[in-house]
Design a protein around this motif. Structure first.
Motif, PDB file in Angstrom:
ATOM      1  N   LYS A  28      17.312 -71.041 -66.179  1.00 43.66           N
ATOM      2  CA  LYS A  28      16.106 -70.214 -66.241  1.00 43.66           C
ATOM      3  C   LYS A  28      14.927 -70.977 -65.678  1.00 43.66           C
ATOM      4  O   LYS A  28      14.773 -72.174 -65.918  1.00 43.66           O
ATOM      5  N   ARG A  30      10.535 -70.604 -64.553  1.00 48.14           N
ATOM      6  CA  ARG A  30       9.296 -69.851 -64.390  1.00 48.14           C
ATOM      7  C   ARG A  30       8.983 -69.741 -62.899  1.00 48.14           C
ATOM      8  O   ARG A  30       9.554 -70.463 -62.081  1.00 48.14           O
ATOM      9  N   LYS A  65      11.861 -57.448 -57.994  1.00 52.18           N
ATOM     10  CA  LYS A  65      11.694 -56.706 -59.246  1.00 52.18           C
ATOM     11  C   LYS A  65      11.777 -55.198 -59.017  1.00 52.18           C
ATOM     12  O   LYS A  65      12.268 -54.454 -59.859  1.00 52.18           O
ATOM     13  N   ASP A  69      17.959 -52.527 -61.399  1.00 52.17           N
ATOM     14  CA  ASP A  69      19.287 -53.057 -61.735  1.00 52.17           C
ATOM     15  C   ASP A  69      20.001 -53.658 -60.525  1.00 52.17           C
ATOM     16  O   ASP A  69      21.023 -54.324 -60.681  1.00 52.17           O
ATOM     17  N   THR A  74      16.892 -61.616 -62.778  1.00 53.59           N
ATOM     18  CA  THR A  74      16.411 -60.924 -63.966  1.00 53.59           C
ATOM     19  C   THR A  74      15.154 -61.637 -64.442  1.00 53.59           C
ATOM     20  O   THR A  74      14.962 -62.823 -64.175  1.00 53.59           O
ATOM     21  N   TYR A  75      14.300 -60.907 -65.150  1.00 55.78           N
ATOM     22  CA  TYR A  75      13.045 -61.477 -65.631  1.00 55.78           C
ATOM     23  C   TYR A  75      12.883 -61.149 -67.106  1.00 55.78           C
ATOM     24  O   TYR A  75      12.955 -59.980 -67.494  1.00 55.78           O
ATOM     25  N   SER A  76      12.697 -62.166 -67.925  1.00 63.82           N
ATOM     26  CA  SER A  76      12.558 -61.961 -69.365  1.00 63.82           C
ATOM     27  C   SER A  76      11.719 -63.076 -69.982  1.00 63.82           C
ATOM     28  O   SER A  76      11.996 -64.267 -69.762  1.00 63.82           O
ATOM     29  N   LYS A  77      10.667 -62.678 -70.703  1.00 68.58           N
ATOM     30  CA  LYS A  77       9.812 -63.610 -71.440  1.00 68.58           C
ATOM     31  C   LYS A  77       9.275 -64.734 -70.554  1.00 68.58           C
ATOM     32  O   LYS A  77       9.234 -65.897 -70.944  1.00 68.58           O
ATOM     33  N   TYR A  79      10.541 -65.927 -67.763  1.00 68.51           N
ATOM     34  CA  TYR A  79      11.541 -66.722 -67.049  1.00 68.51           C
ATOM     35  C   TYR A  79      12.410 -65.841 -66.149  1.00 68.51           C
ATOM     36  O   TYR A  79      12.748 -64.703 -66.501  1.00 68.51           O
ATOM     37  N   TYR A  80      12.769 -66.400 -65.001  1.00 69.23           N
ATOM     38  CA  TYR A  80      13.712 -65.770 -64.080  1.00 69.23           C
ATOM     39  C   TYR A  80      15.078 -66.444 -64.192  1.00 69.23           C
ATOM     40  O   TYR A  80      15.165 -67.639 -64.469  1.00 69.23           O
ATOM     41  N   SER A  81      16.124 -65.663 -63.958  1.00 69.76           N
ATOM     42  CA  SER A  81      17.478 -66.211 -63.870  1.00 69.76           C
ATOM     43  C   SER A  81      18.285 -65.346 -62.907  1.00 69.76           C
ATOM     44  O   SER A  81      17.909 -64.207 -62.623  1.00 69.76           O
ATOM     45  N   ARG A  83      20.991 -62.847 -61.543  1.00 68.65           N
ATOM     46  CA  ARG A  83      21.706 -61.708 -62.101  1.00 68.65           C
ATOM     47  C   ARG A  83      23.163 -61.725 -61.610  1.00 68.65           C
ATOM     48  O   ARG A  83      23.426 -61.975 -60.441  1.00 68.65           O
TER      49      ARG A  83
END
Length: 244
Positions: A28, A30, A65, A69, A74-77, A79-81, A83
């Motif tokens: 993950k 930023r 973004k 899907d 992916t982006y969450s809180k 952070y990117y990771s 998919r």
């Protein structure tokens, strides 16, 4: 060493180069970490921040973004990771961008040699990848190697390079890497400067602030390729054509 005059080649910054900064799907980062990693990839000896790199990475992250899907990240809180995506029959994941780019250039060189062009690579990248000559006429060639995603092709040409070569014997060759029943293959599209400019005028090619975007899709039944943006036009003439 003063590295403040290093020129940023925005053609080297893509979603593939961003994906290469992640070690695994659990990794993950930023946005600022992604920018630093991309900058370190491109300029390992430079200690300076590169605002141009930050701008391009921000743009790519925003566009990714929008894919929802179908995005590569992916982006969450905060952070990117990466998919995990299901590969489609026409999709080939891109490898390290330098290998991919060189592979595309070599594939174009091979085809031009088969068509009786004397061709060679430029030692320094200044917007021209190859120079070819036939019948004492010289051609400058920029190669864009991309993967076909969901049956579509999207290649970007740096706007400064595009404007710089107006009026010259410039050719743009898109190498689209895809799968077929026997494995992997390349589909080539060759465009003159005039053909792309006409596509922009006809609103079939998008000219943005930083790049010219050439998007190609295939008809579901006939398989005929079309360049498209607001409108569309056939690209059948340009496909697998090596008469520069």
């Amino acid at each position: 060493m003063d590295d403040s005059n290093i020129i940023v080649n925005t053609d080297d910054i893509s979603i593939e180069s961003i994906l290469d900064t992640f070690k695994s799907y659990s990794d993950k980062k930023r946005a600022k970490d992604i920018k630093s990693a991309v900058c370190a990839q491109l300029y390992p000896d430079s200690l300076l921040a590169r605002p141009e790199v930050d701008e391009i990475v921000d743009l790519i992250l925003r566009e990714d973004k929008k894919l929802g899907d179908e995005s590569w990240l992916t982006y969450s809180k905060g952070y990117y990771s990466k998919r995990k995506r299901k590969s489609t029959p026409t999709e080939v994941p891109m490898q390290i961008s330098e290998y991919t780019g060189r592979g595309g250039e070599c594939a174009v060189m091979s085809e031009l040699l088969f068509h009786n062009y004397n061709v060679n690579r430029m030692m320094i990248d200044e917007g021209v990848d190859l120079v070819a000559v036939k019948d004492n006429i010289y051609y400058y060639i920029q190669v864009k190697t991309v993967s076909m995603k969901d049956g579509k092709i999207n290649a970007q040409i740096n706007i400064e390079n595009f404007d710089k070569f107006i009026g010259n014997q410039m050719r743009y060759v898109i190498v689209a890497r895809c799968k077929d029943k026997d494995g992997q293959k390349n589909i080539f599209f060759t465009f003159t400067q005039q053909e792309i400019s006409k596509g922009i005028y006809d609103r079939c090619v998008k000219r943005g602030e930083r790049s010219v975007s050439i998007k190609i899709k295939f008809h579901e039944r006939s398989g005929e390729p079309f360049m498209y943006d607001e409108k569309e036009t056939s690209a059948k003439w340009n496909m697998n054509r090596f008469e520069l």
